[in-house]
Design an enzyme around this catalytic site. Structure first.
Site, PDB file in Angstrom:
ATOM      1  N   LYS A   1      99.808 136.990 -42.544  1.00  0.00           N
ATOM      2  CA  LYS A   1     100.302 135.701 -42.873  1.00  0.00           C
ATOM      3  C   LYS A   1     100.056 135.025 -41.521  1.00  0.00           C
ATOM      4  O   LYS A   1      99.573 133.700 -41.577  1.00  0.00           O
ATOM      5  CB  LYS A   1     101.783 135.700 -43.303  1.00  0.00           C
ATOM      6  CG  LYS A   1     102.020 136.589 -44.838  1.00  0.00           C
ATOM      7  CD  LYS A   1     103.433 136.156 -44.862  1.00  0.00           C
ATOM      8  CE  LYS A   1     104.226 136.603 -44.173  1.00  0.00           C
ATOM      9  NZ  LYS A   1     104.411 138.229 -44.209  1.00  0.00           N
ATOM     10  N   THR A   2     100.624 135.222 -40.388  1.00  0.00           N
ATOM     11  CA  THR A   2     100.243 134.650 -39.212  1.00  0.00           C
ATOM     12  C   THR A   2      98.718 134.567 -38.741  1.00  0.00           C
ATOM     13  O   THR A   2      98.334 133.510 -38.359  1.00  0.00           O
ATOM     14  CB  THR A   2     100.965 135.396 -37.923  1.00  0.00           C
ATOM     15  OG1 THR A   2     102.393 135.680 -38.189  1.00  0.00           O
ATOM     16  CG2 THR A   2     101.038 134.545 -36.729  1.00  0.00           C
TER      17      THR A   2
ATOM     18  N   ASP B   1     107.183 130.507 -39.574  1.00  0.00           N
ATOM     19  CA  ASP B   1     107.393 131.588 -40.080  1.00  0.00           C
ATOM     20  C   ASP B   1     108.783 131.880 -40.555  1.00  0.00           C
ATOM     21  O   ASP B   1     109.674 131.230 -40.081  1.00  0.00           O
ATOM     22  CB  ASP B   1     107.322 132.686 -38.809  1.00  0.00           C
ATOM     23  CG  ASP B   1     106.922 133.999 -39.321  1.00  0.00           C
ATOM     24  OD1 ASP B   1     106.832 134.277 -40.604  1.00  0.00           O
ATOM     25  OD2 ASP B   1     106.824 135.028 -38.608  1.00  0.00           O
TER      26      ASP B   1
ATOM     27  N   THR C   1     108.765 136.336 -46.271  1.00  0.00           N
ATOM     28  CA  THR C   1     108.724 137.674 -46.858  1.00  0.00           C
ATOM     29  C   THR C   1     109.666 137.611 -47.913  1.00  0.00           C
ATOM     30  O   THR C   1     109.945 138.588 -48.789  1.00  0.00           O
ATOM     31  CB  THR C   1     109.446 138.819 -45.839  1.00  0.00           C
ATOM     32  OG1 THR C   1     110.748 138.240 -45.355  1.00  0.00           O
ATOM     33  CG2 THR C   1     108.456 138.664 -44.570  1.00  0.00           C
TER      34      THR C   1
ATOM     35  N   ARG D   1      99.224 146.080 -39.915  1.00  0.00           N
ATOM     36  CA  ARG D   1     100.018 146.114 -38.619  1.00  0.00           C
ATOM     37  C   ARG D   1     100.289 147.770 -38.460  1.00  0.00           C
ATOM     38  O   ARG D   1     100.277 148.181 -37.283  1.00  0.00           O
ATOM     39  CB  ARG D   1     101.094 145.345 -38.798  1.00  0.00           C
ATOM     40  CG  ARG D   1     102.078 145.685 -37.539  1.00  0.00           C
ATOM     41  CD  ARG D   1     103.177 144.655 -37.621  1.00  0.00           C
ATOM     42  NE  ARG D   1     102.878 143.196 -37.395  1.00  0.00           N
ATOM     43  CZ  ARG D   1     103.570 142.250 -37.885  1.00  0.00           C
ATOM     44  NH1 ARG D   1     104.717 142.333 -38.532  1.00  0.00           N
ATOM     45  NH2 ARG D   1     103.319 140.971 -37.923  1.00  0.00           N
TER      46      ARG D   1
END
Length: 357
Positions: A77-78, A122, A171, A230
């Site tokens: 997302k980032t 975020d 999230t 990640r």
């Protein structure tokens, strides 16, 4: 570009297969992040839709619509927010919902935005309610009302804002109030990655990190990465360390398997906490059902840690089920631990016994 610290210390940051980024992850991710949509791997539908939104905005000479990205941590997302800014040729400012506790905090950020700038927010669902209500007007009318003074003498001063693009990430999309969710022009849900996509991520990262890895080694790491880039990158770095110290630096399937065994990440991506939950459920309670608090005591962890850190992946993998009577180990969980389930739950689904009907 502002880099606000958006990561809280949680039990998930201490796990090799945790999806929350620690400071090492943040530093490495900055170097590994793709710079445009063409480099971004996976999320094919989201990439295609987002490409259309951005190309249309550029053709009109306008700022892009506000974008809402939802999905589990570690899916990109980032990274997509930074790509949006790069594709639009605009600066980006990064902050988080927990950092905005008052409407004044948000007003200070909004009033300093440049025309066309991208604001990445975020964990937007964790923003305070007064700030959230201010954001409604800012997104829709590019205006905020700043309250000056207190009590009967307080006055609202309207402040015009330049057009900007808000990229919100969450999230837990279900916690967003409908008025906020409806103000986003484009919403996208980030899906977990397939192993083949993670293999491409690993090969790309290995090339950038100057790590030698073959196809089988990448496949081994991808299979244990829980569908999350990640985690794949984190496992790659740990396997790289092992290969440099214990081997010739080249990562093969055998080297990857042994290295991840040292770090207690098994072939399905489960770590010590995951296996402890399953072993307690099966060996101490006969597969369940058992209450969450009792299960947490059995594994020596907090109730929230078991529920929020271990359970989501176990449920998604079909190893654990949440039922009205408590947590239950599925036949797949018994098989994963090399155990034979009782006769009453040996069926293909086990649903009758899981729900006590």
């Amino acid at each position: 570009m502002n880099w606000d610290d958006t990561t809280d210390a949680t039990p998930d940051t201490e796990r090799l297969v945790g999806s929350v980024a620690d400071r090492e992850d943040q530093a490495v991710e900055a170097a590994l992040r793709p710079k445009d949509l063409g480099e971004f791997i996976g999320q094919e539908r989201v990439r295609e839709q987002l490409d259309l939104v951005l190309r249309a905005a550029r053709a009109r000479g306008a700022t892009a619509d506000h974008v809402l990205l939802s999905g589990a941590p570690g899916l990109g997302k980032t990274t997509l927010s930074m790509i949006i800014a790069a594709e639009m040729g605009a600066p980006i400012r990064i902050t988080s919902g927990p950092a905005i506790q008052h409407a004044g905090d948000l007003a200070a950020i909004l009033s300093s935005l440049q025309e066309g700038e991208v604001l990445f927010l975020d964990e937007i669902h964790r923003m305070s309610r007064p700030a959230e209500e201010m954001l409604y007007m800012a997104m829709e009318d590019y205006r905020v009302d700043v309250i000056v003074g207190k009590g009967p003498g307080a006055t609202a001063i309207p402040l015009e804002l330049p057009p900007f693009t808000l990229v919100g990430a969450t999230t837990r999309a279900g916690l967003l109030p409908p008025p906020l969710r409806d103000r986003f022009g484009f919403t996208a849900h980030m899906e977990f990655y397939e192993p083949a996509e993670l293999e491409r991520v690993i090969h790309r990262s290995a090339n950038l990190l100057d790590v030698e890895i073959d196809a089988q080694g990448a496949a081994e790491i991808a299979g244990r990465s829980r569908g999350t880039p990640r985690i794949a990158n984190r496992l790659l770095r740990r396997v790289r360390d092992y290969a440099q110290v214990k081997a010739d630096g080249h990562i093969t399937r055998d080297i990857a398997g042994v290295a991840l065994g040292v770090y207690e990440v098994d072939g399905r991506g489960l770590d010590r906490l995951d296996r402890a939950v399953l072993e307690a459920l099966i060996k101490l309670f006969g597969g369940g059902p058992v209450g969450l608090s009792t299960l947490a005591v059995a594994v020596g962890e907090e109730r929230e840690t078991v529920e929020e850190v271990a359970e989501p992946f176990l449920v998604r993998e079909g190893l654990l089920a949440r039922t009205p009577r408590g947590r239950v180990a599925t036949p797949a969980a018994w098989a994963h631990l090399g155990l034979t389930p009782p006769q009453q739950i040996r069926g293909t689904s086990g649903q009758q016994d899981l729900f006590g009907t």
